[in-house]
Design a protein around this motif. Structure first.
Motif, short mmCIF file in Angstrom:
data_model
loop_
_atom_site.label_atom_id
_atom_site.label_comp_id
_atom_site.label_asym_id
_atom_site.label_seq_id
_atom_site.Cartn_x
_atom_site.Cartn_y
_atom_site.Cartn_z
N MET A 286 62.82 87.02 32.89
CA MET A 286 62.04 86.22 33.99
C MET A 286 60.73 86.53 33.69
SD MET A 286 63.10 87.00 37.80
CE MET A 286 63.90 88.61 37.79
N ASN A 287 60.04 85.54 33.37
CA ASN A 287 58.64 85.70 32.89
C ASN A 287 57.65 84.76 33.68
OD1 ASN A 287 59.21 83.29 31.81
ND2 ASN A 287 58.89 83.82 29.63
N TYR A 288 58.01 84.45 34.88
CA TYR A 288 56.97 83.83 35.81
C TYR A 288 57.18 84.65 37.04
CZ TYR A 288 62.00 82.53 37.22
OH TYR A 288 63.17 82.72 37.48
N LYS A 289 55.91 84.01 37.88
CA LYS A 289 55.66 84.74 38.82
C LYS A 289 56.44 83.98 40.14
CE LYS A 289 52.08 86.73 41.84
NZ LYS A 289 50.84 87.30 41.66
N MET A 290 56.85 84.89 40.93
CA MET A 290 57.57 84.55 42.43
C MET A 290 56.55 84.87 43.34
SD MET A 290 61.56 85.47 41.46
CE MET A 290 61.03 87.23 41.23
N ILE A 291 56.76 84.05 44.56
CA ILE A 291 55.88 84.60 45.74
C ILE A 291 57.15 84.27 46.86
CG2 ILE A 291 54.26 83.77 47.37
CD1 ILE A 291 52.94 82.12 44.76
N PHE A 292 57.04 85.35 47.64
CA PHE A 292 57.92 85.66 48.85
C PHE A 292 57.18 85.44 50.13
CE2 PHE A 292 60.59 88.19 51.63
CZ PHE A 292 61.72 87.35 51.84
N ILE A 293 57.34 84.40 50.74
CA ILE A 293 56.52 84.18 52.05
C ILE A 293 57.45 84.58 53.40
CG2 ILE A 293 55.20 82.64 53.48
CD1 ILE A 293 54.94 81.04 50.82
N TYR A 294 57.08 85.53 54.20
CA TYR A 294 57.83 86.04 55.17
C TYR A 294 57.19 86.20 56.37
CZ TYR A 294 55.57 90.38 54.63
OH TYR A 294 54.61 91.44 54.49
N ASP A 295 57.97 86.46 57.68
CA ASP A 295 57.23 86.28 58.99
C ASP A 295 56.80 87.87 59.14
OD1 ASP A 295 56.39 86.66 61.58
OD2 ASP A 295 58.25 85.49 62.33
N GLY A 296 55.56 88.18 59.31
CA GLY A 296 55.27 89.53 59.43
C GLY A 296 55.37 90.11 60.51
N GLU A 297 55.70 89.64 61.47
CA GLU A 297 55.95 89.74 62.89
C GLU A 297 57.24 90.16 63.26
OE1 GLU A 297 54.14 90.63 65.75
OE2 GLU A 297 52.00 90.06 64.72
N CYS A 298 58.23 89.61 62.45
CA CYS A 298 59.60 90.20 62.48
C CYS A 298 59.79 91.53 61.91
CB CYS A 298 60.54 88.83 61.81
SG CYS A 298 62.11 89.43 61.76
N PRO A 299 60.29 92.19 62.62
CA PRO A 299 60.72 93.65 62.04
C PRO A 299 61.81 93.59 60.93
CG PRO A 299 61.60 93.65 64.24
CD PRO A 299 60.84 92.23 64.01
N PHE A 300 62.83 92.74 61.05
CA PHE A 300 63.72 92.73 59.88
C PHE A 300 62.96 92.06 58.72
CE2 PHE A 300 65.83 91.72 63.87
CZ PHE A 300 66.79 92.91 64.11
N CYS A 301 62.33 90.88 58.71
CA CYS A 301 61.66 90.57 57.71
C CYS A 301 60.91 91.56 57.07
CB CYS A 301 60.89 89.19 58.01
SG CYS A 301 61.87 87.92 59.05
N ASN A 302 60.15 92.06 57.87
CA ASN A 302 59.06 93.06 57.44
C ASN A 302 59.43 94.34 56.40
OD1 ASN A 302 56.19 92.99 57.52
ND2 ASN A 302 56.09 93.67 59.61
N HIS A 303 60.88 94.68 56.83
CA HIS A 303 61.32 95.73 56.45
C HIS A 303 62.03 95.37 55.08
CE1 HIS A 303 63.02 99.88 56.17
NE2 HIS A 303 64.66 99.20 55.80
N PHE A 304 62.75 94.03 54.92
CA PHE A 304 63.12 93.43 53.87
C PHE A 304 62.09 93.24 52.87
CE2 PHE A 304 64.78 89.89 51.45
CZ PHE A 304 65.81 90.37 50.79
#
Length: 129
Positions: free
Chosen positions: A1-19
């Protein structure tokens, strides 16, 4: 993998935040940028180029391709080879299967909504462009 990935998540969700924290610190995916969708709506809007609702799941941008929800999680899990966290390893094994991801993802979305309701936070987060 030589490309950049961007992961967008819900920062208010405790599960999303922890993941997201585990991915950033212990996944071994060095080219993965994390963005809190609630805290960076202008940046997220410019990246996505069209309306997306984080209530349908986290978003992964890779090679200008947008994956959301179970497709995003399954793809990320397929890229983790030796995560240095036991929870990430368990999630990797579970979500390597498209069938399991599609079956379990509605439960994750429901859990997210319940946790946000208890926090008094809106469950919908539509990123508009």
């Amino acid at each position: 993998m030589n490309y950049k990935m961007i992961f967008i998540y819900d920062g208010e969700c405790p599960f999303c935040n922890h993941f997201a924290e585990l991915l950033e610190l212990k996944s071994g995916l060095s080219n993965l940028e994390m963005i809190n969708g609630r805290g960076n709506t202008a940046q997220v809007s410019s990246l996505l180029g069209k309306d997306h609702d984080l209530d349908k799941g986290a978003i992964l941008i890779k090679n200008n391709e947008v994956l959301q929800g179970p497709m995003a999680i399954t793809w990320i899990c397929s890229q983790m080879k030796n995560p240095s966290d036991s929870l990430l390893e368990i999630l990797r094994v579970i979500f390597l299967s498209d069938q399991r991801s599609n079956f379990l993802f509605p439960l994750l979305i429901w859990s997210r909504r319940v946790s946000l309701i208890f926090k008094g936070v809106s469950t919908s987060l539509i990123i508009k462009n």
